[in-house]
Design a protein around this motif. Structure first.
Motif, PDB file in Angstrom:
ATOM      1  N   ALA A  37      47.160 -49.974 -18.104  1.00 25.01           N
ATOM      2  CA  ALA A  37      46.104 -49.149 -17.385  1.00 25.01           C
ATOM      3  C   ALA A  37      46.019 -49.483 -15.974  1.00 25.01           C
ATOM      4  O   ALA A  37      46.147 -49.069 -14.715  1.00 25.01           O
ATOM      5  CB  ALA A  37      44.943 -48.931 -18.158  1.00 25.01           C
ATOM      6  N   ASP A  38      45.940 -50.924 -15.844  1.00 22.25           N
ATOM      7  CA  ASP A  38      45.805 -51.521 -14.411  1.00 22.25           C
ATOM      8  C   ASP A  38      47.070 -51.284 -13.524  1.00 22.25           C
ATOM      9  O   ASP A  38      46.713 -50.950 -12.410  1.00 22.25           O
ATOM     10  CB  ASP A  38      45.799 -53.064 -14.572  1.00 22.25           C
ATOM     11  N   ASP A  39      48.293 -51.296 -14.300  1.00 22.24           N
ATOM     12  CA  ASP A  39      49.457 -51.023 -13.359  1.00 22.24           C
ATOM     13  C   ASP A  39      49.379 -49.630 -12.936  1.00 22.24           C
ATOM     14  O   ASP A  39      49.679 -49.291 -11.810  1.00 22.24           O
ATOM     15  CB  ASP A  39      50.548 -51.074 -14.136  1.00 22.24           C
ATOM     16  N   CYS A  40      48.950 -48.571 -13.793  1.00 20.95           N
ATOM     17  CA  CYS A  40      48.908 -47.017 -13.370  1.00 20.95           C
ATOM     18  C   CYS A  40      47.763 -46.882 -12.290  1.00 20.95           C
ATOM     19  O   CYS A  40      48.028 -46.285 -11.293  1.00 20.95           O
ATOM     20  CB  CYS A  40      48.615 -46.300 -14.493  1.00 20.95           C
ATOM     21  N   ARG A  41      46.576 -47.598 -12.266  1.00 20.40           N
ATOM     22  CA  ARG A  41      45.527 -47.579 -11.383  1.00 20.40           C
ATOM     23  C   ARG A  41      46.131 -48.037 -10.070  1.00 20.40           C
ATOM     24  O   ARG A  41      45.889 -47.545  -8.888  1.00 20.40           O
ATOM     25  CB  ARG A  41      44.178 -48.246 -11.846  1.00 20.40           C
ATOM     26  N   GLU A  42      46.813 -49.070 -10.352  1.00 19.20           N
ATOM     27  CA  GLU A  42      47.194 -49.889  -9.048  1.00 19.20           C
ATOM     28  C   GLU A  42      48.260 -49.167  -8.323  1.00 19.20           C
ATOM     29  O   GLU A  42      48.098 -48.817  -6.904  1.00 19.20           O
ATOM     30  CB  GLU A  42      47.846 -51.211  -9.432  1.00 19.20           C
ATOM     31  N   MET A  43      49.133 -48.556  -9.159  1.00 21.66           N
ATOM     32  CA  MET A  43      49.958 -47.558  -8.343  1.00 21.66           C
ATOM     33  C   MET A  43      49.455 -46.274  -7.707  1.00 21.66           C
ATOM     34  O   MET A  43      49.774 -46.012  -6.458  1.00 21.66           O
ATOM     35  CB  MET A  43      51.287 -47.034  -9.408  1.00 21.66           C
ATOM     36  N   ALA A  44      48.500 -45.687  -8.269  1.00 24.80           N
ATOM     37  CA  ALA A  44      47.862 -44.823  -7.801  1.00 24.80           C
ATOM     38  C   ALA A  44      46.967 -44.901  -6.528  1.00 24.80           C
ATOM     39  O   ALA A  44      47.001 -44.272  -5.396  1.00 24.80           O
ATOM     40  CB  ALA A  44      46.691 -44.176  -8.796  1.00 24.80           C
ATOM     41  N   GLU A  45      46.335 -45.998  -6.624  1.00 24.99           N
ATOM     42  CA  GLU A  45      45.653 -46.683  -5.326  1.00 24.99           C
ATOM     43  C   GLU A  45      46.627 -46.835  -4.121  1.00 24.99           C
ATOM     44  O   GLU A  45      46.156 -46.487  -3.020  1.00 24.99           O
ATOM     45  CB  GLU A  45      44.718 -47.666  -5.820  1.00 24.99           C
ATOM     46  N   SER A  46      47.702 -47.654  -4.465  1.00 22.80           N
ATOM     47  CA  SER A  46      48.815 -47.849  -3.528  1.00 22.80           C
ATOM     48  C   SER A  46      49.225 -46.575  -2.823  1.00 22.80           C
ATOM     49  O   SER A  46      49.192 -46.628  -1.676  1.00 22.80           O
ATOM     50  CB  SER A  46      49.716 -48.564  -4.306  1.00 22.80           C
ATOM     51  N   TYR A  47      49.516 -45.433  -3.712  1.00 18.89           N
ATOM     52  CA  TYR A  47      50.080 -44.390  -3.195  1.00 18.89           C
ATOM     53  C   TYR A  47      49.052 -43.749  -2.188  1.00 18.89           C
ATOM     54  O   TYR A  47      49.157 -42.976  -1.267  1.00 18.89           O
ATOM     55  CB  TYR A  47      50.477 -43.293  -4.206  1.00 18.89           C
ATOM     56  N   LEU A  48      47.703 -43.796  -2.753  1.00 15.63           N
ATOM     57  CA  LEU A  48      46.507 -43.223  -1.764  1.00 15.63           C
ATOM     58  C   LEU A  48      46.378 -43.747  -0.400  1.00 15.63           C
ATOM     59  O   LEU A  48      46.575 -43.260   0.428  1.00 15.63           O
ATOM     60  CB  LEU A  48      45.378 -43.492  -2.495  1.00 15.63           C
ATOM     61  N   ASP A  49      46.616 -45.327  -0.571  1.00 17.05           N
ATOM     62  CA  ASP A  49      46.500 -45.887   0.805  1.00 17.05           C
ATOM     63  C   ASP A  49      47.880 -45.658   1.559  1.00 17.05           C
ATOM     64  O   ASP A  49      47.615 -45.241   2.707  1.00 17.05           O
ATOM     65  CB  ASP A  49      46.644 -47.443   0.531  1.00 17.05           C
ATOM     66  N   ASP A  50      48.979 -45.578   0.894  1.00 14.16           N
ATOM     67  CA  ASP A  50      50.294 -45.234   1.784  1.00 14.16           C
ATOM     68  C   ASP A  50      50.064 -43.664   2.324  1.00 14.16           C
ATOM     69  O   ASP A  50      50.477 -43.696   3.604  1.00 14.16           O
ATOM     70  CB  ASP A  50      51.384 -45.267   0.971  1.00 14.16           C
ATOM     71  N   GLY A  51      49.518 -42.815   1.560  1.00  9.50           N
ATOM     72  CA  GLY A  51      49.346 -41.663   2.123  1.00  9.50           C
ATOM     73  C   GLY A  51      48.489 -41.521   3.208  1.00  9.50           C
ATOM     74  O   GLY A  51      48.836 -40.962   4.270  1.00  9.50           O
ATOM     75  N   ARG A  52      47.411 -42.310   3.243  1.00  4.67           N
ATOM     76  CA  ARG A  52      46.361 -42.391   4.226  1.00  4.67           C
ATOM     77  C   ARG A  52      47.437 -42.753   5.505  1.00  4.67           C
ATOM     78  O   ARG A  52      47.153 -42.240   6.453  1.00  4.67           O
ATOM     79  CB  ARG A  52      45.130 -42.837   3.981  1.00  4.67           C
ATOM     80  N   HIS A  53      47.891 -43.756   5.237  1.00  4.46           N
ATOM     81  CA  HIS A  53      48.777 -44.317   6.402  1.00  4.46           C
ATOM     82  C   HIS A  53      49.833 -43.433   6.965  1.00  4.46           C
ATOM     83  O   HIS A  53      49.830 -43.194   8.279  1.00  4.46           O
ATOM     84  CB  HIS A  53      49.465 -45.482   6.011  1.00  4.46           C
ATOM     85  N   PHE A  54      50.521 -42.712   6.171  1.00  3.21           N
ATOM     86  CA  PHE A  54      51.291 -41.554   6.590  1.00  3.21           C
ATOM     87  C   PHE A  54      50.712 -40.433   7.509  1.00  3.21           C
ATOM     88  O   PHE A  54      50.748 -39.988   8.336  1.00  3.21           O
ATOM     89  CB  PHE A  54      52.186 -41.044   5.382  1.00  3.21           C
ATOM     90  N   ARG A  55      49.484 -40.082   6.936  1.00  4.48           N
ATOM     91  CA  ARG A  55      48.565 -39.122   7.565  1.00  4.48           C
ATOM     92  C   ARG A  55      48.076 -39.387   9.034  1.00  4.48           C
ATOM     93  O   ARG A  55      48.272 -38.871   9.938  1.00  4.48           O
ATOM     94  CB  ARG A  55      47.443 -38.777   6.570  1.00  4.48           C
ATOM     95  N   GLU A  56      47.531 -40.796   9.092  1.00  8.35           N
ATOM     96  CA  GLU A  56      47.235 -41.407  10.201  1.00  8.35           C
ATOM     97  C   GLU A  56      48.228 -41.126  11.173  1.00  8.35           C
ATOM     98  O   GLU A  56      48.220 -41.228  12.473  1.00  8.35           O
ATOM     99  CB  GLU A  56      46.675 -42.500   9.951  1.00  8.35           C
ATOM    100  N   ALA A  57      49.626 -41.383  10.542  1.00 11.60           N
ATOM    101  CA  ALA A  57      50.715 -41.689  11.486  1.00 11.60           C
ATOM    102  C   ALA A  57      51.370 -40.187  11.911  1.00 11.60           C
ATOM    103  O   ALA A  57      52.474 -39.944  12.391  1.00 11.60           O
ATOM    104  CB  ALA A  57      51.926 -42.391  10.961  1.00 11.60           C
ATOM    105  N   ASP A  58      50.496 -38.942  11.518  1.00  9.32           N
ATOM    106  CA  ASP A  58      51.024 -37.869  11.699  1.00  9.32           C
ATOM    107  C   ASP A  58      52.362 -37.284  11.076  1.00  9.32           C
ATOM    108  O   ASP A  58      53.104 -36.497  11.126  1.00  9.32           O
ATOM    109  CB  ASP A  58      51.162 -37.507  13.256  1.00  9.32           C
ATOM    110  N   ASP A  59      52.523 -38.093   9.766  1.00  9.20           N
ATOM    111  CA  ASP A  59      53.627 -37.885   8.974  1.00  9.20           C
ATOM    112  C   ASP A  59      53.243 -37.049   7.594  1.00  9.20           C
ATOM    113  O   ASP A  59      52.937 -37.687   6.386  1.00  9.20           O
ATOM    114  CB  ASP A  59      54.516 -39.081   8.556  1.00  9.20           C
TER     115      ASP A  59
END
Length: 94
Positions: A37-59
């Motif tokens: 469960a911790d791994d699933c949550r960590e992956m979901a949170e990491s992808y949320l952070d990555d997505g926000r990074h990409f969005r800010e880079a206009d990607d």
């Protein structure tokens, strides 16, 4: 009619963030299922952070992909019984 990429990306970001707020780990701490469960949550949170990074880079394409992958990780954890969710939620495919 084609989907609007920015609208869809924003919607998926909100869905993932809301889903992370609603999902609560079920397995007792210190068990192998708790680690999963911790791994699933960590992956979901990491992808949320990555997505926000990409969005800010206009990607927007990679932002949407990241939010979608993160949501998939969390949704899979719910389907496997690793997380409890409110009965009235429409965020998951249970």
């Amino acid at each position: 009619m084609a989907a609007d990429l920015k609208e869809k990306t924003t919607r998926y970001e909100r869905m993932l963030a809301d889903a992370l707020d609603e999902a609560e780990a079920l397995p007792p701490e210190g068990t192998p299922l708790s680690a999963m469960a911790d791994d699933c949550r960590e992956m979901a949170e990491s992808y949320l952070d990555d997505g926000r990074h990409f969005r800010e880079a206009d990607d927007w394409v990679n932002a949407l992909a990241s939010f979608s992958y993160g949501y998939g990780w969390l949704d899979a954890g719910v389907r496997m019984g690793l997380f409890s969710i409110p009965d009235e939620t429409e965020l998951f495919t249970t």
